[in-house]
Design a protein around this motif. Structure first.
Motif, PDB file in Angstrom:
ATOM      1  N   SER A 174       0.867  -1.177   0.000  1.00  0.00           N
ATOM      2  CA  SER A 174       0.000   0.000   0.000  1.00  0.00           C
ATOM      3  C   SER A 174       0.908   1.232   0.000  1.00  0.00           C
ATOM      4  CB  SER A 174      -0.876   0.010   1.251  1.00  0.00           C
ATOM      5  OG  SER A 174      -0.069   0.159   2.410  1.00  0.00           O
ATOM      6  N   GLU A 175       0.355   2.374  -0.272  1.00  0.00           N
ATOM      7  CA  GLU A 175       1.141   3.612  -0.268  1.00  0.00           C
ATOM      8  C   GLU A 175       1.789   3.830   1.097  1.00  0.00           C
ATOM      9  OE1 GLU A 175       2.964   6.960  -1.714  1.00  0.00           O
ATOM     10  OE2 GLU A 175       1.720   5.599  -2.886  1.00  0.00           O
ATOM     11  N   PHE A 176       1.026   3.600   2.178  1.00  0.00           N
ATOM     12  CA  PHE A 176       1.544   3.772   3.536  1.00  0.00           C
ATOM     13  C   PHE A 176       2.705   2.822   3.802  1.00  0.00           C
ATOM     14  CE2 PHE A 176       1.522   2.293   7.950  1.00  0.00           C
ATOM     15  CZ  PHE A 176       1.838   3.483   8.597  1.00  0.00           C
ATOM     16  N   ARG A 177       2.512   1.535   3.482  1.00  0.00           N
ATOM     17  CA  ARG A 177       3.562   0.537   3.740  1.00  0.00           C
ATOM     18  C   ARG A 177       4.792   0.807   2.884  1.00  0.00           C
ATOM     19  NH1 ARG A 177       6.222  -3.657   4.644  1.00  0.00           N
ATOM     20  NH2 ARG A 177       5.880  -5.847   4.442  1.00  0.00           N
ATOM     21  N   GLN A 178       4.594   1.271   1.654  1.00  0.00           N
ATOM     22  CA  GLN A 178       5.710   1.597   0.783  1.00  0.00           C
ATOM     23  C   GLN A 178       6.555   2.720   1.393  1.00  0.00           C
ATOM     24  OE1 GLN A 178       4.570   3.170  -3.050  1.00  0.00           O
ATOM     25  NE2 GLN A 178       6.531   2.664  -3.965  1.00  0.00           N
ATOM     26  N   GLN A 179       5.903   3.781   1.877  1.00  0.00           N
ATOM     27  CA  GLN A 179       6.629   4.907   2.466  1.00  0.00           C
ATOM     28  C   GLN A 179       7.335   4.509   3.758  1.00  0.00           C
ATOM     29  OE1 GLN A 179       7.252   7.688   0.860  1.00  0.00           O
ATOM     30  NE2 GLN A 179       6.074   6.779  -0.796  1.00  0.00           N
ATOM     31  N   ARG A 180       6.669   3.670   4.549  1.00  0.00           N
ATOM     32  CA  ARG A 180       7.267   3.203   5.803  1.00  0.00           C
ATOM     33  C   ARG A 180       8.499   2.343   5.534  1.00  0.00           C
ATOM     34  NH1 ARG A 180       3.782  -0.338   9.663  1.00  0.00           N
ATOM     35  NH2 ARG A 180       5.560  -1.373  10.553  1.00  0.00           N
ATOM     36  N   LEU A 181       8.405   1.445   4.573  1.00  0.00           N
ATOM     37  CA  LEU A 181       9.528   0.580   4.229  1.00  0.00           C
ATOM     38  C   LEU A 181      10.665   1.387   3.615  1.00  0.00           C
ATOM     39  CD1 LEU A 181      10.611  -2.288   4.208  1.00  0.00           C
ATOM     40  CD2 LEU A 181       9.386  -2.675   2.072  1.00  0.00           C
ATOM     41  N   LEU A 182      10.340   2.354   2.788  1.00  0.00           N
ATOM     42  CA  LEU A 182      11.351   3.221   2.176  1.00  0.00           C
ATOM     43  C   LEU A 182      12.127   3.982   3.253  1.00  0.00           C
ATOM     44  CD1 LEU A 182      12.466   4.096  -0.573  1.00  0.00           C
ATOM     45  CD2 LEU A 182      10.736   5.892  -0.613  1.00  0.00           C
ATOM     46  N   ALA A 183      11.421   4.490   4.249  1.00  0.00           N
ATOM     47  CA  ALA A 183      12.088   5.204   5.351  1.00  0.00           C
ATOM     48  C   ALA A 183      13.008   4.264   6.127  1.00  0.00           C
ATOM     49  CB  ALA A 183      11.039   5.814   6.281  1.00  0.00           C
ATOM     50  N   ALA A 184      12.568   3.036   6.396  1.00  0.00           N
ATOM     51  CA  ALA A 184      13.391   2.066   7.120  1.00  0.00           C
ATOM     52  C   ALA A 184      14.629   1.680   6.317  1.00  0.00           C
ATOM     53  CB  ALA A 184      12.562   0.826   7.456  1.00  0.00           C
ATOM     54  N   LEU A 185      14.466   1.502   5.008  1.00  0.00           N
ATOM     55  CA  LEU A 185      15.610   1.155   4.157  1.00  0.00           C
ATOM     56  C   LEU A 185      16.635   2.283   4.139  1.00  0.00           C
ATOM     57  CD1 LEU A 185      13.684  -0.455   1.171  1.00  0.00           C
ATOM     58  CD2 LEU A 185      15.239  -1.642   2.735  1.00  0.00           C
ATOM     59  N   VAL A 229      18.217   4.965  -1.074  1.00  0.00           N
ATOM     60  CA  VAL A 229      17.153   4.276  -1.806  1.00  0.00           C
ATOM     61  C   VAL A 229      16.093   5.311  -2.183  1.00  0.00           C
ATOM     62  CG1 VAL A 229      15.438   2.423  -1.757  1.00  0.00           C
ATOM     63  CG2 VAL A 229      17.594   2.152  -0.510  1.00  0.00           C
ATOM     64  N   SER A 230      15.880   5.499  -3.478  1.00  0.00           N
ATOM     65  CA  SER A 230      14.928   6.522  -3.912  1.00  0.00           C
ATOM     66  C   SER A 230      13.518   5.993  -4.105  1.00  0.00           C
ATOM     67  CB  SER A 230      15.410   7.179  -5.211  1.00  0.00           C
ATOM     68  OG  SER A 230      15.442   6.230  -6.259  1.00  0.00           O
ATOM     69  N   ASP A 231      13.382   4.684  -4.365  1.00  0.00           N
ATOM     70  CA  ASP A 231      12.045   4.144  -4.622  1.00  0.00           C
ATOM     71  C   ASP A 231      12.037   2.644  -4.357  1.00  0.00           C
ATOM     72  OD1 ASP A 231       9.382   4.204  -5.302  1.00  0.00           O
ATOM     73  OD2 ASP A 231       9.716   4.405  -7.456  1.00  0.00           O
ATOM     74  N   ILE A 232      10.846   2.125  -4.063  1.00  0.00           N
ATOM     75  CA  ILE A 232      10.677   0.690  -3.870  1.00  0.00           C
ATOM     76  C   ILE A 232       9.334   0.279  -4.464  1.00  0.00           C
ATOM     77  CG2 ILE A 232       9.756   1.029  -1.540  1.00  0.00           C
ATOM     78  CD1 ILE A 232      10.942  -1.748  -0.855  1.00  0.00           C
ATOM     79  N   GLY A 283      -6.551  -8.074  -5.792  1.00  0.00           N
ATOM     80  CA  GLY A 283      -5.897  -6.843  -5.370  1.00  0.00           C
ATOM     81  C   GLY A 283      -5.679  -5.857  -6.500  1.00  0.00           C
ATOM     82  N   GLU A 284      -4.984  -4.778  -6.142  1.00  0.00           N
ATOM     83  CA  GLU A 284      -4.667  -3.709  -7.095  1.00  0.00           C
ATOM     84  C   GLU A 284      -3.561  -4.163  -8.038  1.00  0.00           C
ATOM     85  OE1 GLU A 284      -6.136  -0.658  -7.377  1.00  0.00           O
ATOM     86  OE2 GLU A 284      -7.556  -1.423  -5.891  1.00  0.00           O
ATOM     87  N   PRO A 285      -3.705  -3.889  -9.334  1.00  0.00           N
ATOM     88  CA  PRO A 285      -2.641  -4.270 -10.274  1.00  0.00           C
ATOM     89  C   PRO A 285      -1.312  -3.604  -9.908  1.00  0.00           C
ATOM     90  CG  PRO A 285      -4.608  -3.567 -11.444  1.00  0.00           C
ATOM     91  CD  PRO A 285      -4.832  -3.246  -9.992  1.00  0.00           C
ATOM     92  N   ALA A 286      -0.226  -4.327 -10.099  1.00  0.00           N
ATOM     93  CA  ALA A 286       1.105  -3.801  -9.782  1.00  0.00           C
ATOM     94  C   ALA A 286       1.598  -2.920 -10.917  1.00  0.00           C
ATOM     95  CB  ALA A 286       2.078  -4.951  -9.551  1.00  0.00           C
ATOM     96  N   ALA A 287       2.182  -1.787 -10.559  1.00  0.00           N
ATOM     97  CA  ALA A 287       2.817  -0.919 -11.555  1.00  0.00           C
ATOM     98  C   ALA A 287       4.105  -1.581 -12.027  1.00  0.00           C
ATOM     99  CB  ALA A 287       3.123   0.440 -10.931  1.00  0.00           C
TER     100      ALA A 287
END
Length: 195
Positions: A13-24, A32-35, A64-68
């Motif tokens: 999800s957008e929230f989990r993506q941002q949280r994981l990006l911050a942890a990385l 790391v610029s994107d995940i 679920g939502e299609p993956a980009a």
């Protein structure tokens, strides 16, 4: 054993993506610029599926939502269940496949395929083993998951491992030291308060 893989929906999800990006970025100095994360399903069958059976399996695994599309210049890490285990998700998914008439299906497992993009990195960028290990540690729970480099390495999910012989720990004779030794040798990951 015939093993196929089916790409799935977005796993973050957008929230989990941002949280994981911050942890990385905490462990990789804000590099790391994107995940991107997408589910990948692995299907083990006793024999090859027919075209119609493959379509039914693909339909079952479409949710679920299609993956980009992940960037081509990213580095991929695949988080899957630990080798030698059967995840609870796999048990349920396999039961559903059998109830849908897919008797050839031995087991279905899934993992998350992450693609990481570094700031200023281009295609062909290589990562050291230490850097991969540091980032992988943030992305998975080592008690129940493992990280592999690609989908081919995930084929080991279906390896039949021989059972280990039963071992006992002499707590009455060896006390806490015996339990600490068994914890280290057996990889139980018991915390001090648990021992």
């Amino acid at each position: 054993m015939n093993i196929s893989h089916f790409p799935g929906a977005a796993a973050l999800s957008e929230f989990r993506q941002q949280r994981l990006l911050a942890a990385l970025n905490l462990v990789d100095d804000d590099n790391v610029s994107d995940i991107h994360g997408r589910w990948v399903h692995f299907v083990a069958c006793a024999e090859a599926l027919t075209g119609g059976e493959q379509e039914r399996v693909a339909a079952l695994l479409t949710y679920g939502e299609p993956a980009a599309a992940a960037p081509a210049d990213g580095v991929t890490l695949l988080v899957i269940p630990r080798f030698g285990t059967v995840s609870p998700w796999a048990s349920k998914a396999t039961d559903i496949a059998h109830n849908c008439g897919l008797a050839k299906v031995h087991r279905i497992e899934r993992g998350v395929e992450y693609t990481l993009t570094l700031r200023g990195a281009g295609a062909g960028t290589t990562w050291s083993a230490a850097r991969r290990a540091a980032l992988a540690a943030v992305m998975h729970d080592r008690m129940i998951e493992t990280v592999v480099a690609d989908r081919d390495a995930a084929r080991r999910l279906f390896d039949e491992l021989p059972p280990r012989p039963l071992r006992t720990v002499d707590l009455l004779g060896g006390g806490r030291a015996a339990l600490a030794r068994a914890n280290t040798e057996g990889g139980f990951a018991l915390a001090d308060d648990e021992m």
